[in-house]
Design a protein around this motif. Structure first.
Motif, PDB file in Angstrom:
ATOM      1  N   UNK A 148       0.862  -1.182   0.000  1.00 35.70           N
ATOM      2  CA  UNK A 148       0.000   0.000   0.000  1.00 35.70           C
ATOM      3  C   UNK A 148       0.895   1.227   0.000  1.00 35.70           C
ATOM      4  N   UNK A 149       1.162   1.740  -1.182  1.00 40.51           N
ATOM      5  CA  UNK A 149       1.941   2.963  -1.310  1.00 40.51           C
ATOM      6  C   UNK A 149       1.003   4.153  -1.333  1.00 40.51           C
ATOM      7  N   UNK A 150       1.257   5.145  -0.501  1.00 37.66           N
ATOM      8  CA  UNK A 150       0.358   6.286  -0.384  1.00 37.66           C
ATOM      9  C   UNK A 150       1.107   7.588  -0.658  1.00 37.66           C
TER      10      UNK A 150
ATOM     11  N   UNK B  71      -2.381  15.348   5.523  1.00 33.24           N
ATOM     12  CA  UNK B  71      -1.746  14.103   5.100  1.00 33.24           C
ATOM     13  C   UNK B  71      -1.265  13.279   6.288  1.00 33.24           C
ATOM     14  N   UNK B  72      -0.603  13.902   7.252  1.00 29.48           N
ATOM     15  CA  UNK B  72      -0.089  13.153   8.403  1.00 29.48           C
ATOM     16  C   UNK B  72      -1.218  12.452   9.150  1.00 29.48           C
ATOM     17  N   UNK B  73      -2.346  13.150   9.323  1.00 27.10           N
ATOM     18  CA  UNK B  73      -3.482  12.543  10.014  1.00 27.10           C
ATOM     19  C   UNK B  73      -4.033  11.365   9.227  1.00 27.10           C
ATOM     20  N   UNK B  74      -4.054  11.474   7.908  1.00 24.22           N
ATOM     21  CA  UNK B  74      -4.549  10.373   7.084  1.00 24.22           C
ATOM     22  C   UNK B  74      -3.633   9.162   7.174  1.00 24.22           C
ATOM     23  N   UNK B  75      -2.326   9.395   7.148  1.00 25.01           N
ATOM     24  CA  UNK B  75      -1.389   8.280   7.288  1.00 25.01           C
ATOM     25  C   UNK B  75      -1.582   7.601   8.646  1.00 25.01           C
TER      26      UNK B  75
ATOM     27  N   UNK C  41      -2.641   3.615   9.334  1.00 25.05           N
ATOM     28  CA  UNK C  41      -1.896   2.705  10.201  1.00 25.05           C
ATOM     29  C   UNK C  41      -2.766   2.206  11.352  1.00 25.05           C
ATOM     30  N   UNK C  42      -3.617   3.083  11.892  1.00 24.64           N
ATOM     31  CA  UNK C  42      -4.480   2.680  13.000  1.00 24.64           C
ATOM     32  C   UNK C  42      -5.508   1.649  12.552  1.00 24.64           C
ATOM     33  N   UNK C  43      -6.070   1.824  11.360  1.00 23.19           N
ATOM     34  CA  UNK C  43      -7.019   0.834  10.862  1.00 23.19           C
ATOM     35  C   UNK C  43      -6.340  -0.520  10.636  1.00 23.19           C
ATOM     36  N   UNK C  44      -5.128  -0.503  10.090  1.00 25.06           N
ATOM     37  CA  UNK C  44      -4.407  -1.756   9.859  1.00 25.06           C
ATOM     38  C   UNK C  44      -4.061  -2.419  11.194  1.00 25.06           C
ATOM     39  N   UNK C  45      -3.669  -1.609  12.181  1.00 22.93           N
ATOM     40  CA  UNK C  45      -3.288  -2.147  13.493  1.00 22.93           C
ATOM     41  C   UNK C  45      -4.479  -2.533  14.364  1.00 22.93           C
ATOM     42  N   UNK C  46      -5.674  -2.059  13.999  1.00 19.94           N
ATOM     43  CA  UNK C  46      -6.838  -2.321  14.825  1.00 19.94           C
ATOM     44  C   UNK C  46      -6.963  -1.388  16.001  1.00 19.94           C
ATOM     45  N   UNK C  47      -6.320  -0.218  15.936  1.00 19.52           N
ATOM     46  CA  UNK C  47      -6.334   0.709  17.072  1.00 19.52           C
ATOM     47  C   UNK C  47      -7.098   1.991  16.785  1.00 19.52           C
TER      48      UNK C  47
END
Length: 379
Positions: free
Chosen positions: A105-107, A170-174, A178-184
């Motif tokens: 997943x390149x963003x 952008x920083x908030x979106x990144x 990561x939070x969605x992938x981590x489940x947090x």
């Protein structure tokens, strides 16, 4: 061993061809480069462009991954300004379900607003074209949002954004990705939300950037791998890599920085043939920077018929001077220089020619020469 080579594909439409031709060529190329030994296959995101069909990296990535067996497949890059973090994670999470352990997943920041308190690359006085240890660093190209180019970008943003919608920085979106992938992931009101699919997905999350500004800093501070863009903004590549490394903090993903650098290349059996195959490149870049968007990729004959003005040549000078064109040995030498000067851990190569057979052959010749180089860069 030389550092790995990977592929960035825009799925270009050849002049006289169709979207179907471009799609079939992408699948053919992916299968071919897998057999040649390339590591990953990234698909760009572009919109309202007559000459490329890579408008939906997740959709096209699914088709590429289904046609291959070992290649890592992903986006280079999906543009977060046009989608929510949840929708992106769900799309690529589904790809991971279908093709586990193979999805990148390149963003990228393009299309996302720059909020107060964030910064672009530090301003510096433009330098004339020069070399750094053999690597060409051209004079920067000055992007402006006036005229046809500005109107096209405004139209794109209007058509890709729902009325009244506001994209986070952008920083908030990144961080949300990561939070969605981590489940947090937690909403502002404290509600936990889970991306299904996507949560716990075995994705490699990357940030792609064209300068030493926000993208490089965000990638470094979050300990993510970073792809620096020599093939589009070659004047900024050293600033981008340096800014990323300076900002880097170890993370659960990386203990130390990992840098990929992109390059345009055309390889053929002779220098003369390579130059002929690469001759439409300037005309193609001109179409992008003049504001109309990339035209269907011209043939060498069509390129030879174009009458160039001094203004035209200046418009594309940085890109033409940094395209790596020649025999396998000549291009390998220039790629080795790019790797040495940037310290890249991997190179991603984008090659466009009018005829697909020449494009595929270019990647084949490069892979063989890269693998057999006696004194290539080391991992």
């Amino acid at each position: 061993m030389p550092v790995p080579l990977s592929v960035l594909d825009l799925s270009p439409v050849p002049s006289g061809g169709t979207a179907s031709d471009a799609f079939n060529n992408t699948l053919r190329l992916a299968k071919a480069v897998e057999s040649f030994g390339y590591k990953r296959y990234w698909l760009a995101e572009h919109h309202l462009v007559p000459g490329v069909i890579s408008s939906a990296p997740a959709v096209l990535g699914a088709l590429v991954a289904g046609a291959t067996r070992t290649l890592r497949v992903g986006s280079g890059a999906v543009l977060l300004g046009h989608q929510t973090a949840l929708s992106v994670v769900e799309q690529f999470g589904l790809l991971d379900v279908a093709f586990p352990g193979r999805i990148d997943l390149g963003i990228g920041r393009s299309g996302a607003p720059r909020l107060p308190g964030t910064s672009a690359a530090p301003a510096r006085s433009p330098q004339p074209a020069h070399e750094v240890d053999g690597l060409v660093i051209p004079e920067p190209f000055a992007f402006t949002l006036s005229g046809e180019l500005g109107e096209r970008i405004r139209t794109q943003l209007q058509l890709l954004t729902l009325p009244g919608a506001q994209s986070p920085g952008f920083a908030a979106q990144v961080d949300d990705v990561l939070a969605f992938v981590n489940g947090s992931f937690t909403t502002e009101s404290g509600h936990r939300a889970h991306a299904v699919p996507g949560e716990g997905a075995d994705l490699q999350v990357w940030v792609l950037g064209s300068s030493g500004g926000e993208s490089a800093r965000v990638a470094g501070e979050r300990g993510l791998p970073f792809a620096a863009n020599y093939h589009v903004t070659p004047s900024n590549v050293l600033d981008a890599v340096a800014a990323y490394r300076e900002a880097f903090r170890p993370s659960q993903w990386l203990d130390e920085p990992y840098v990929v650098v992109s390059a345009d290349a055309v390889v053929a059996e002779t220098s003369e043939r390579a130059r002929e195959l690469a001759s439409p490149y300037g005309l193609w870049v001109r179409s992008i920077r003049a504001g109309g968007g990339a035209i269907p990729y011209p043939s060498p004959k069509e390129a030879a018929e174009h009458e160039w003005s001094d203004e035209d040549r200046k418009l594309v000078a940085d890109r033409v001077s940094t395209q790596f064109v020649g025999t396998p040995a000549e291009v390998v030498e220039r790629l080795q220089t790019l790797q040495r000067v940037t310290g890249a851990d991997e190179l991603v190569v984008t090659t466009v020619t009018h005829d697909h057979v020449d494009r595929e052959r270019s990647y084949e010749l490069l892979a063989a020469a890269w693998a057999s180089a006696d004194e290539g860069p080391t991992r």
